[in-house]
Design an enzyme around this catalytic site. Structure first.
Site, PDB file in Angstrom:
ATOM      1  N   HIS A 137     -23.528  74.628  95.616  1.00  0.00           N
ATOM      2  CA  HIS A 137     -23.074  75.871  94.998  1.00  0.00           C
ATOM      3  C   HIS A 137     -24.081  76.158  93.876  1.00  0.00           C
ATOM      4  CE1 HIS A 137     -20.589  79.038  93.716  1.00  0.00           C
ATOM      5  NE2 HIS A 137     -19.436  78.433  93.561  1.00  0.00           N
ATOM      6  N   LYS A 189     -10.997  87.279 114.230  1.00  0.00           N
ATOM      7  CA  LYS A 189     -11.085  87.575 115.667  1.00  0.00           C
ATOM      8  C   LYS A 189     -12.135  86.705 116.341  1.00  0.00           C
ATOM      9  CE  LYS A 189     -10.155  92.473 114.824  1.00  0.00           C
ATOM     10  NZ  LYS A 189     -10.815  93.774 114.833  1.00  0.00           N
ATOM     11  N   ARG A 238     -20.427  82.702 101.323  1.00  0.00           N
ATOM     12  CA  ARG A 238     -19.615  81.497 101.087  1.00  0.00           C
ATOM     13  C   ARG A 238     -19.007  81.099 102.418  1.00  0.00           C
ATOM     14  NH1 ARG A 238     -15.188  80.152  96.555  1.00  0.00           N
ATOM     15  NH2 ARG A 238     -17.122  79.835  95.439  1.00  0.00           N
ATOM     16  N   ARG A 276     -12.949  84.245  91.598  1.00  0.00           N
ATOM     17  CA  ARG A 276     -13.915  84.439  90.506  1.00  0.00           C
ATOM     18  C   ARG A 276     -15.339  84.595  90.994  1.00  0.00           C
ATOM     19  NH1 ARG A 276     -10.960  81.372  88.070  1.00  0.00           N
ATOM     20  NH2 ARG A 276     -10.039  80.830  90.062  1.00  0.00           N
ATOM     21  N   THR A 277     -15.753  83.805  91.962  1.00  0.00           N
ATOM     22  CA  THR A 277     -17.150  83.899  92.386  1.00  0.00           C
ATOM     23  C   THR A 277     -17.389  85.263  93.038  1.00  0.00           C
ATOM     24  OG1 THR A 277     -17.185  81.521  92.714  1.00  0.00           O
ATOM     25  CG2 THR A 277     -18.983  82.746  93.694  1.00  0.00           C
TER      26      THR A 277
HETATM   27  C1  NCD Z   1     -15.539  76.067  92.971  1.00  0.00           C
HETATM   28  C2  NCD Z   1     -15.900  76.153  94.442  1.00  0.00           C
HETATM   29  O1  NCD Z   1     -15.537  77.125  95.114  1.00  0.00           O
HETATM   30  O2  NCD Z   1     -16.589  75.257  94.875  1.00  0.00           O
HETATM   31  N1  NCD Z   1     -15.076  77.242  92.430  1.00  0.00           N
HETATM   32  C3  NCD Z   1     -15.970  78.155  91.958  1.00  0.00           C
HETATM   33  O3  NCD Z   1     -16.826  78.641  92.642  1.00  0.00           O
HETATM   34  N2  NCD Z   1     -15.879  78.447  90.651  1.00  0.00           N
HETATM   35  C4  NCD Z   1     -14.713  74.904  92.622  1.00  0.00           C
HETATM   36  C5  NCD Z   1     -13.429  74.658  93.328  1.00  0.00           C
HETATM   37  O4  NCD Z   1     -13.014  75.412  94.213  1.00  0.00           O
HETATM   38  O5  NCD Z   1     -12.795  73.658  92.969  1.00  0.00           O
END
Ligand code: NCD
Length: 312
Positions: free
Chosen positions: A138, A88, A110, A59-60
């Site tokens: 986040h 790699k 990320r 989703r992100t």
């Molecule tokens: C979260 C994350 O990646 O920290 N997800 C997200 O970005 N919506 C929460 C999770 O993974 O539990």
């Protein structure tokens, strides 16, 4: 009041870097975009967004991708380590440098290591957005969480907010706590001892004078809450498998658990959920998590537009 110049060229690494005025500016602008009174369509056309997701994401990643495309940008990068040269052994440093050479105007990063986004921001002069680093932060999720709360109640001040689940290893709850510290709220951290909120976060709240407490059981506090923010156990971040076995399945938010809740309670969840939030809650007025997720799109478009110098 904040203005676009407060954002131009900035990194978005920590929810602590933004004050109330700036957060309110982002929320208000997102609202305008969502209700159609402002349009960002094509506002950054011709620019390139590099989405570098060293940790898996659906989703992100897609919400940043769709948001960037809405701004008219081109998108490059990868949605998890398997599709990239990371397997790699390519370093974060080299990956950033390479995409910088390809002309990336903004980076969305990320990574499983805490501090990775800050490190990336030191490597490149282009703005970096932290899309989740380790168990730490986040910040865009925290902003979309605020947006969802404001959408449900028309305000954030005066609300009693419970955060439930894996508060120790989850990065969304710490970023949200930092963001909420700009508002007049009461926060209750609900978790078994092993998963309770980290001291660095509660110390921060203490310094900012935010009323907060720790509880181990939802039952003890459910009736007082306006918002219940549920999180998943971060299995991949719990260092010891026997620790995971002890906490697995320890809590589940279902209709029985919400029996004494206020009828106006809103349940939020950053998603994905596993077994901590029962699907039977989906059909009730408590469920606010899909509305919450949908707000991520306009909000991320607003943020990218602002840091790229957009005037909206
Ligand atoms: C979260 C994350 O990646 O920290 N997800 C997200 O970005 N919506 C929460 C999770 O993974 O539990």
């Amino acid at each position: 009041m904040s203005s676009p110049k407060d954002f131009s060229g900035r990194d978005i690494v920590s929810a602590r870097d933004f004050g109330r005025d700036q957060l309110e500016y982002v929320l208000k602008t997102t609202e305008d975009v969502e209700n159609g009174s402002r349009s960002l369509d094509g506002a950054q056309s011709g620019k390139l967004a590099a989405l570098l997701f060293f940790e898996p994401s659906t989703r992100t990643y897609s919400s940043f991708q769709i948001a960037a495309e809405k701004l008219g940008m081109k998108v490059t990068g990868f949605a998890g380590p398997s599709g990239s040269s990371v397997t790699k052994g390519e370093t974060l440093h080299d990956t950033i440098k390479m995409f910088e050479g390809y002309g990336a105007d903004v980076f969305v990063v990320r990574h499983s290591k805490m501090g990775a986004a800050r490190f990336a921001s030191e490597i490149t002069g282009r703005p970096v957005i932290n899309a989740g680093d380790g168990s730490r932060e986040h910040p865009t999720q925290a902003m979309l969480d605020l947006y969802a709360i404001r959408k449900a109640f028309g305000r954030i001040d005066g609300l009693k907010i419970g955060m439930l689940g894996d508060l120790r290893y989850g990065r969304t709850s710490s970023s949200l706590a930092y963001a909420l510290s700009n508002f007049d709220v009461e926060i209750t951290f609900i978790a078994p001892g092993a998963l309770q909120m980290r001291n660095e976060v509660t110390r921060f709240l203490g310094k900012k004078g935010v009323t907060h407490r720790k509880e181990s059981e939802l039952r003890a506090v459910a009736r007082d809450l306006d918002v219940l923010y549920v999180t998943r156990i971060q299995k991949e971040r719990i260092p010891d498998p026997t620790e995971f076995a002890k906490v697995k399945g320890l809590y589940e938010v279902n209709l029985e658990a919400l029996r004494e809740a206020k009828p106006t309670l809103k349940v939020l969840h950053p998603l994905p959920r596993v077994d901590e939030l029962a699907t039977e809650v989906d059909d009730t007025s408590y469920a606010h998590y899909f509305v919450q997720a949908a707000g991520g799109l306009p909000l991320r478009a607003v943020l990218m537009n602002l840091i790229l110098g957009g005037s909206n």
